[in-house]
Scaffold this active site. Structure first.
Site, PDB file in Angstrom:
ATOM      1  N   ARG A   1     -57.862  -3.939  57.522  1.00 15.12           N
ATOM      2  CA  ARG A   1     -58.053  -2.616  56.907  1.00 15.12           C
ATOM      3  C   ARG A   1     -58.884  -2.690  55.637  1.00 15.12           C
ATOM      4  NH1 ARG A   1     -53.641   0.836  55.516  1.00 15.12           N
ATOM      5  NH2 ARG A   1     -54.912   2.615  56.111  1.00 15.12           N
TER       6      ARG A   1
ATOM      7  N   GLY B   1     -48.283  -9.265  55.421  1.00 18.22           N
ATOM      8  CA  GLY B   1     -47.593  -8.239  54.649  1.00 18.22           C
ATOM      9  C   GLY B   1     -46.480  -7.511  55.363  1.00 18.22           C
TER      10      GLY B   1
ATOM     11  N   LEU C   1     -38.265   6.013  43.285  1.00 23.39           N
ATOM     12  CA  LEU C   1     -38.089   6.381  41.873  1.00 23.39           C
ATOM     13  C   LEU C   1     -39.433   6.556  41.172  1.00 23.39           C
ATOM     14  CD1 LEU C   1     -35.026   4.156  40.983  1.00 23.39           C
ATOM     15  CD2 LEU C   1     -35.076   6.652  41.179  1.00 23.39           C
TER      16      LEU C   1
ATOM     17  N   VAL D   1     -29.443  10.517  55.089  1.00 20.13           N
ATOM     18  CA  VAL D   1     -30.262  11.565  55.712  1.00 20.13           C
ATOM     19  C   VAL D   1     -30.066  11.502  57.223  1.00 20.13           C
ATOM     20  CG1 VAL D   1     -32.637  12.321  56.118  1.00 20.13           C
ATOM     21  CG2 VAL D   1     -31.917  11.636  53.827  1.00 20.13           C
TER      22      VAL D   1
ATOM     23  N   GLY E   1     -37.439   1.380  52.358  1.00 18.67           N
ATOM     24  CA  GLY E   1     -37.630  -0.060  52.504  1.00 18.67           C
ATOM     25  C   GLY E   1     -38.832  -0.381  53.367  1.00 18.67           C
TER      26      GLY E   1
ATOM     27  N   ASP F   1     -44.991 -10.769  51.813  1.00 19.94           N
ATOM     28  CA  ASP F   1     -43.939  -9.957  52.457  1.00 19.94           C
ATOM     29  C   ASP F   1     -43.614 -10.398  53.883  1.00 19.94           C
ATOM     30  OD1 ASP F   1     -44.179  -8.508  50.152  1.00 19.94           O
ATOM     31  OD2 ASP F   1     -44.557  -6.574  51.113  1.00 19.94           O
TER      32      ASP F   1
ATOM     33  N   MET G   1     -39.957  -8.968  48.468  1.00 20.74           N
ATOM     34  CA  MET G   1     -41.226  -8.300  48.773  1.00 20.74           C
ATOM     35  C   MET G   1     -41.892  -7.747  47.514  1.00 20.74           C
ATOM     36  SD  MET G   1     -40.786  -6.428  52.371  1.00 20.74           S
ATOM     37  CE  MET G   1     -40.134  -7.243  53.805  1.00 20.74           C
ATOM     38  N   LEU G   2     -42.503  -8.649  46.764  1.00 16.00           N
ATOM     39  CA  LEU G   2     -43.216  -8.242  45.555  1.00 16.00           C
ATOM     40  C   LEU G   2     -44.535  -9.002  45.523  1.00 16.00           C
ATOM     41  CD1 LEU G   2     -40.249  -8.453  43.008  1.00 16.00           C
ATOM     42  CD2 LEU G   2     -41.370  -6.363  43.787  1.00 16.00           C
TER      43      LEU G   2
ATOM     44  N   HIS H   1     -43.988  -8.828  14.654  1.00 15.54           N
ATOM     45  CA  HIS H   1     -43.210  -7.705  14.107  1.00 15.54           C
ATOM     46  C   HIS H   1     -44.166  -6.611  13.651  1.00 15.54           C
ATOM     47  CE1 HIS H   1     -40.075  -5.553  11.989  1.00 15.54           C
ATOM     48  NE2 HIS H   1     -40.918  -5.434  10.979  1.00 15.54           N
TER      49      HIS H   1
HETATM   50  P1  NAI Z   1     -36.084  -0.224  48.514  1.00 16.20           P
HETATM   51  O1  NAI Z   1     -35.422  -1.211  49.381  1.00 16.20           O
HETATM   52  O2  NAI Z   1     -36.377  -0.547  47.104  1.00 16.20           O
HETATM   53  O3  NAI Z   1     -35.209   1.132  48.501  1.00 16.20           O
HETATM   54  C1  NAI Z   1     -34.860   1.820  49.659  1.00 16.20           C
HETATM   55  C2  NAI Z   1     -33.630   2.680  49.409  1.00 16.20           C
HETATM   56  O4  NAI Z   1     -33.454   3.574  50.516  1.00 16.20           O
HETATM   57  C3  NAI Z   1     -32.350   1.887  49.284  1.00 16.20           C
HETATM   58  O5  NAI Z   1     -31.743   2.219  48.072  1.00 16.20           O
HETATM   59  C4  NAI Z   1     -31.533   2.339  50.500  1.00 16.20           C
HETATM   60  O6  NAI Z   1     -30.153   2.383  50.243  1.00 16.20           O
HETATM   61  C5  NAI Z   1     -32.078   3.734  50.758  1.00 16.20           C
HETATM   62  N1  NAI Z   1     -31.888   4.244  52.143  1.00 16.20           N
HETATM   63  C6  NAI Z   1     -32.059   3.558  53.301  1.00 16.20           C
HETATM   64  N2  NAI Z   1     -31.848   4.381  54.360  1.00 16.20           N
HETATM   65  C7  NAI Z   1     -31.538   5.607  53.867  1.00 16.20           C
HETATM   66  C8  NAI Z   1     -31.212   6.886  54.460  1.00 16.20           C
HETATM   67  N3  NAI Z   1     -31.176   7.071  55.788  1.00 16.20           N
HETATM   68  N4  NAI Z   1     -30.934   7.933  53.650  1.00 16.20           N
HETATM   69  C9  NAI Z   1     -30.979   7.754  52.296  1.00 16.20           C
HETATM   70  N5  NAI Z   1     -31.296   6.587  51.688  1.00 16.20           N
HETATM   71  C10 NAI Z   1     -31.568   5.526  52.455  1.00 16.20           C
HETATM   72  O7  NAI Z   1     -37.423   0.194  49.311  1.00 16.20           O
HETATM   73  P2  NAI Z   1     -38.726   0.992  48.848  1.00 16.20           P
HETATM   74  O8  NAI Z   1     -38.474   1.808  47.644  1.00 16.20           O
HETATM   75  O9  NAI Z   1     -39.199   1.665  50.079  1.00 16.20           O
HETATM   76  O10 NAI Z   1     -39.727  -0.159  48.422  1.00 16.20           O
HETATM   77  C11 NAI Z   1     -40.221  -1.061  49.421  1.00 16.20           C
HETATM   78  C12 NAI Z   1     -40.694  -2.361  48.813  1.00 16.20           C
HETATM   79  O11 NAI Z   1     -41.801  -2.172  47.966  1.00 16.20           O
HETATM   80  C13 NAI Z   1     -39.627  -3.045  48.026  1.00 16.20           C
HETATM   81  O12 NAI Z   1     -39.388  -4.281  48.640  1.00 16.20           O
HETATM   82  C14 NAI Z   1     -40.186  -3.215  46.662  1.00 16.20           C
HETATM   83  O13 NAI Z   1     -39.930  -4.503  46.176  1.00 16.20           O
HETATM   84  C15 NAI Z   1     -41.676  -2.950  46.798  1.00 16.20           C
HETATM   85  N6  NAI Z   1     -42.147  -2.173  45.633  1.00 16.20           N
HETATM   86  C16 NAI Z   1     -42.071  -2.695  44.384  1.00 16.20           C
HETATM   87  C17 NAI Z   1     -42.440  -1.962  43.286  1.00 16.20           C
HETATM   88  C18 NAI Z   1     -42.309  -2.544  41.951  1.00 16.20           C
HETATM   89  O14 NAI Z   1     -42.127  -3.735  41.821  1.00 16.20           O
HETATM   90  N7  NAI Z   1     -42.377  -1.754  40.880  1.00 16.20           N
HETATM   91  C19 NAI Z   1     -42.940  -0.598  43.408  1.00 16.20           C
HETATM   92  C20 NAI Z   1     -42.919  -0.132  44.742  1.00 16.20           C
HETATM   93  C21 NAI Z   1     -42.556  -0.906  45.787  1.00 16.20           C
END
Ligand code: NAI
Length: 454
Positions: free
Chosen positions: A34, A141, A187, A238, A267, A307, A313-314, A440
């Site tokens: 891609r 990935g 978030l 959900v 996730g 990944d 997965m970072l 400081h």
């Molecule tokens: P995540 O694993 O961080 O969060 C997914 C959330 O969805 C969990 O809290 C889970 O309990 C919830 N969930 C699962 N099924 C659900 C349902 N049916 N209804 C409601 N909630 C449900 O996964 P996310 O946010 O998609 O991130 C994916 C990857 O991307 C992660 O592995 C992360 O490390 C990486 N990432 C890292 C960032 C950073 O380092 N700042 C920024 C964005 C992504």
């Protein structure tokens, strides 16, 4: 003639592998289907930071009065925000392409498939050509998990439901924005759309946001965003989406929230489909490639970094895994360690964590001591964040008197946490940290303050 190395996948783990291998003088082929830069650069880490920064500028302008600054008619142009993001992505992708070229890496833009072994190495097909590589690094990935929730498939097709890919190209600001999954992606995007005026609702299955983050820190984060108007539905799974609604179950009862756009962020899963791993006998488990702590698969000469091996997965973990794999190829001593992996959430306030938490210490039976301080111990933090409720937690091993975990919430945490990585990785005794001179006034001085409490 066979390449010394074929790298499949041009994301952080893959492009770095190719870049470094080329620099080491290995004849290297990088195959990407891609875009160079992968998810991180094109539809993940970098574009989301570009959006979040625009959101901060807009929010700061609106809240300027608090700092004696008045601005009239403050607006945000979402189309411009996306254009700016695209420009930033292009600049960075060009930079990577330049480095690959400088290091004499051959790049093929096509889908790669491993098709077996040849006379000199592993055979990989792409664009109708067959290439041979003495060694192989697979860095394909991950993709967003899309669960079989009724309405999700149709929603993704119609654009009502989005993943990290589509959300970062959204040129309008939805009135009602619903986020499924209160993890990192959820978030950060909830934060952006909240800052630019959407009404944001988060639906999260667990009873806390921010996944494995320290409980006290995730509670502070949640409270900050509740004050800004985000609604959190925790402990809610959900069950279906559609007709402008997200339907979820809370304590056995169904509830709904209205939605103009829905972000699915529950996730990601490793991507190994149609890769032909079976043609050379690489072991996988539920789609992830199994590796040892040198990133070697069960097939000698084949490595999997990033990944795709289903570890942490970072992007920054992928970088390091790739360096370990390459060092193994080059015959240099190295090993992958995961005890000092920083994680950051780019919300406001920011969250930065590394190492053991109190819970993990208890689970592992580590004899620990903890100091928790308000971020207000830093003069610069107070000067910039008068009403801030950030905290820092420093955890040390009681026996060895070295830092094993640091968890903080408060702005600049994303940049400060790196210092704590160093302490953990080098097992620096706290008495040595006490001798370090911190600039400081800076926010990182809270670490020093906490260390002096032990
Ligand atoms: P995540 O694993 O961080 O969060 C997914 C959330 O969805 C969990 O809290 C889970 O309990 C919830 N969930 C699962 N099924 C659900 C349902 N049916 N209804 C409601 N909630 C449900 O996964 P996310 O946010 O998609 O991130 C994916 C990857 O991307 C992660 O592995 C992360 O490390 C990486 N990432 C890292 C960032 C950073 O380092 N700042 C920024 C964005 C992504």
């Amino acid at each position: 003639m066979a390449y010394d190395l074929i790298v499949i996948g041009g994301g952080p783990a893959g492009y770095l592998a190719a870049e470094r291998a080329g620099a080491e003088g290995l004849s290297t082929l990088l195959i990407e289907k891609r875009f160079i830069g992968g998810v991180c650069l094109n539809e993940g880490c970098i574009p989301s930071k570009a959006l979040l920064h625009c959101g901060h500028v807009y929010e700061n302008a609106k809240e300027g009065k608090e700092f004696g600054v008045s601005v009239d008619n403050i607006t945000i142009d979402q189309k411009y925000v996306i254009e700016r993001k695209n420009k930033i992505v292009n600049t960075l992708v060009s930079g990577i392409k330049g480095k690959l070229k400088k290091n004499k890496v051959t790049v093929v833009m096509a889908e790669a498939k491993i098709v077996g072994r040849g006379a000199e190495g592993f055979k990989v097909e792409a664009n109708g050509e067959t290439y041979e590589g003495k060694k192989l690094i697979v860095s394909t990935g991950s993709v967003a998990s899309t669960p079989p929730i009724p309405g999700v498939k149709e929603g993704l097709e119609s654009g009502f439901v989005m993943t990290n890919r589509e959300i970062l190209d959204l040129t309008e600001i939805p009135k009602e924005f619903v986020v499924i999954g209160g993890g990192v992606i959820g978030l950060e995007m909830a934060s952006y759309f909240n800052s630019v005026g959407s009404h944001v609702t988060v639906v999260e299955m667990l009873n806390k946001i921010a996944g494995p983050t320290d409980g006290e820190i995730s509670t502070i984060l949640q409270k900050n965003y509740e004050k800004k108007g985000i609604t959190f539905n925790l402990g809610c799974a959900v069950k279906s989406v559609g007709d402008g609604k997200v339907n979820f179950e809370r304590d056995g009862k169904m509830e709904s929230v209205p939605a103009d756009k829905v972000l699915l962020s529950i996730g990601r899963r490793p991507f190994t489909e149609n890769l032909g791993l079976e043609s050379i006998g690489v072991n996988t488990e539920r789609g992830r490639i199994l590796v040892d702590d040198h990133m070697r698969t069960n097939v000698a000469g084949v490595y999997a970094t990033g990944d795709v091996n289903g570890g942490i997965m970072l992007a920054h973990v992928g970088y390091r895994e790739t360096e370990v794999a390459l060092n193994d190829i080059l015959g240099k001593k190295d090993i992958m360690r995961y005890n000092a992996v920083p994680s950051v959430i780019y919300t406001t306030p920011e969250v930065g964590c590394v190492g053991e938490t109190e819970d993990s210490c208890k689970a592992k039976g580590i004899d620990y001591e903890i100091v928790t301080l308000p971020m207000m111990y830093s003069g610069r933090y107070v000067a910039e964040t008068e009403k801030g409720d950030g905290i820092i937690k420093v955890i040390i091993n009681k026996k060895y008197r070295n830092v094993i975990g640091v968890h903080m919430i408060g702005n600049h945490a994303s940049e400060i946490i790196y210092g704590a990585v160093t302490y953990i990785e080098t097992e620096m005794p706290i008495d040595d940290i006490k001798q370090l001179i911190f600039p400081h006034p800076t926010v990182c001085e809270v670490i020093r303050e906490a260390i002096f409490e032990f």
